[in-house]
Design a protein around this motif. Structure first.
Motif, short mmCIF file in Angstrom:
data_model
loop_
_atom_site.label_atom_id
_atom_site.label_comp_id
_atom_site.label_asym_id
_atom_site.label_seq_id
_atom_site.Cartn_x
_atom_site.Cartn_y
_atom_site.Cartn_z
N PRO A 79 -7.70 -8.21 29.28
CA PRO A 79 -5.98 -8.36 29.00
C PRO A 79 -5.08 -9.04 28.71
CG PRO A 79 -8.40 -9.77 30.36
CD PRO A 79 -8.85 -8.83 29.11
N LEU A 80 -5.24 -9.10 26.87
CA LEU A 80 -4.89 -9.12 26.18
C LEU A 80 -3.14 -8.20 26.35
CD1 LEU A 80 -6.27 -10.34 22.74
CD2 LEU A 80 -5.03 -11.72 24.37
N THR A 81 -3.38 -7.31 26.91
CA THR A 81 -2.20 -6.17 26.50
C THR A 81 -1.02 -6.86 27.15
OG1 THR A 81 -3.45 -5.05 28.93
CG2 THR A 81 -3.59 -4.21 26.77
N GLY A 82 -1.38 -7.68 28.42
CA GLY A 82 -0.34 -7.71 29.43
C GLY A 82 0.66 -8.73 28.39
N SER A 83 0.07 -9.80 26.89
CA SER A 83 1.08 -10.00 26.63
C SER A 83 1.76 -9.84 25.65
CB SER A 83 -0.55 -11.29 25.00
OG SER A 83 -1.17 -12.08 25.88
N TYR A 84 1.62 -8.07 25.30
CA TYR A 84 2.35 -7.23 24.49
C TYR A 84 3.95 -7.20 24.86
CZ TYR A 84 -1.45 -6.34 21.47
OH TYR A 84 -2.71 -6.86 20.67
N ASP A 85 4.65 -8.54 25.42
CA ASP A 85 5.92 -8.49 25.69
C ASP A 85 7.31 -8.70 25.02
OD1 ASP A 85 5.39 -11.13 25.86
OD2 ASP A 85 5.54 -11.67 28.09
N GLY A 86 6.65 -9.23 23.51
CA GLY A 86 7.37 -9.61 22.65
C GLY A 86 8.05 -10.78 23.00
N THR A 87 7.19 -11.99 23.32
CA THR A 87 8.10 -12.82 23.52
C THR A 87 7.44 -14.38 22.66
OG1 THR A 87 6.77 -14.16 25.60
CG2 THR A 87 9.06 -12.33 25.53
N GLN A 88 8.03 -15.52 22.97
CA GLN A 88 6.96 -16.44 22.11
C GLN A 88 5.83 -16.34 22.82
OE1 GLN A 88 7.93 -17.79 19.29
NE2 GLN A 88 6.10 -19.59 19.13
N ALA A 89 6.53 -16.77 24.30
CA ALA A 89 4.82 -17.23 25.39
C ALA A 89 3.73 -15.97 25.44
CB ALA A 89 5.53 -17.19 26.72
N GLY A 90 4.09 -14.74 25.13
CA GLY A 90 2.94 -13.38 25.27
C GLY A 90 2.49 -13.63 23.77
N PHE A 91 3.07 -14.26 22.72
CA PHE A 91 2.45 -14.09 21.30
C PHE A 91 1.81 -15.17 21.15
CE2 PHE A 91 3.15 -16.11 16.15
CZ PHE A 91 1.73 -15.14 16.61
N GLU A 92 1.45 -17.03 21.72
CA GLU A 92 1.31 -18.10 21.82
C GLU A 92 0.02 -17.12 22.87
OE1 GLU A 92 2.02 -21.74 22.31
OE2 GLU A 92 4.38 -21.00 21.12
N HIS A 93 0.56 -16.45 23.03
CA HIS A 93 -1.19 -16.38 24.38
C HIS A 93 -1.93 -15.14 23.86
CE1 HIS A 93 -3.49 -14.07 27.70
NE2 HIS A 93 -4.03 -14.81 28.46
N TRP A 94 -1.59 -14.22 23.49
CA TRP A 94 -2.54 -13.24 22.31
C TRP A 94 -2.79 -14.41 21.78
CZ3 TRP A 94 -1.58 -11.98 17.26
CH2 TRP A 94 -2.29 -10.81 16.97
N LEU A 95 -2.25 -14.89 20.26
CA LEU A 95 -3.18 -16.08 19.28
C LEU A 95 -3.65 -16.75 20.26
CD1 LEU A 95 -2.44 -16.41 16.24
CD2 LEU A 95 -1.14 -18.06 16.83
N ASP A 96 -3.74 -17.15 21.22
CA ASP A 96 -4.71 -17.85 21.68
C ASP A 96 -5.89 -17.97 21.92
OD1 ASP A 96 -5.50 -21.09 23.03
OD2 ASP A 96 -5.31 -19.61 24.37
N VAL A 97 -6.30 -15.85 22.31
CA VAL A 97 -6.65 -15.23 22.63
C VAL A 97 -7.86 -15.20 21.28
CG1 VAL A 97 -8.13 -13.29 23.52
CG2 VAL A 97 -6.27 -14.57 25.43
#
Length: 243
Positions: free
Chosen positions: A86-104
């Motif tokens: 599900p991390l692939t959906g975080s690759y949108d280049g946004t602050q929110a996407g980065f934080e979700h990716w980093l959180d995982v």
């Protein structure tokens, strides 16, 4: 690793390794005896040759890994795509996407999304960037790391038997490499003075190393604290400043 008869470069990912590899290929006085990108050397013994590695601030490494993945590039992004994480959906280049990716990647399940090259490197005491560094620099890391019961034990094992006699910092890569060229590597290069002159050029960064849409200061304090706690190795052993 890029191995020569008398020295060996341990090319940790996203630490300027492409630049260092190309530099050595141009200036080494002999052909390499081994070349396996981002892989640890086999049968490595610290006393037999001069080992050195490269490192980078782990916070910047996370950002670089993320922005590289946003471009659809890199082994890590390709691995996540293959397993359908599900991390692939975080690759949108946004602050929110980065934080979700980093959180995982800084959560309890982070080891389940590691690529095959890092499979088996299970340690609750290390973040992904610490694992990446130790995978190449600590002999038999794959079998040893899971057995260590504390961060202190890991640090002690590295200080006693870690392969690198020097660690280049990506942040000061040219200057750190120049110290080696003018020191332990000098007699192993064809024209060391020419190599030193080349290092006087301005240092270059990969295009994926910065993203204007993302800022570390906007990451939640809790998440930043988790990154810092997991990536203690770079701070406590390699001497990177606390964030």
């Amino acid at each position: 690793m890029l191995e020569y008869r008398r020295f060996c470069y341990l090319d940790v990912e996203k630490t300027g390794s492409t630049f260092v590899r190309a530099f050595l290929a141009r200036h080494a006085g002999a052909a390499p005896v081994g070349d396996a990108k981002h892989r640890p050397p086999k049968y490595a013994h610290r006393w037999r040759k001069y080992y050195f590695a490269s490192a980078r601030d782990p916070f910047d490494q996370y950002l670089s890994l993320y922005t590289f993945g946003c471009e659809g590039k890199g082994v890590f992004r390709n691995h996540l795509d293959r397993i359908g994480a599900p991390l692939t959906g975080s690759y949108d280049g946004t602050q929110a996407g980065f934080e979700h990716w980093l959180d995982v990647l800084c959560g309890d399940g982070r080891l389940t999304v590691l690529p095959p090259s890092m499979a088996g490197l299970h340690s609750p005491h290390l973040g992904i960037m610490g694992l990446r560094f130790l995978r190449l620099t600590l002999p038999r890391a794959r079998s040893r790391l899971p057995r260590f019961r504390s961060a202190r034990a890991i640090a002690g094992a590295y200080r006693r038997g870690g392969l690198p006699r020097a660690v280049l910092r990506q942040e000061t890569l040219n200057a750190d490499l120049a110290v080696l060229v003018d020191g332990p590597l000098r007699r192993h290069l064809r024209f060391p003075d020419a190599a030193l002159a080349e290092l006087d050029a301005p240092e270059r960064l990969n295009a994926s190393d910065r993203s204007g849409a993302i800022c570390w200061s906007r990451v939640s304090p809790d998440l930043r604290a988790r990154v810092a706690a997991l990536e203690w190795f770079h701070r406590d052993v390699l001497g990177y400043p606390a964030r």
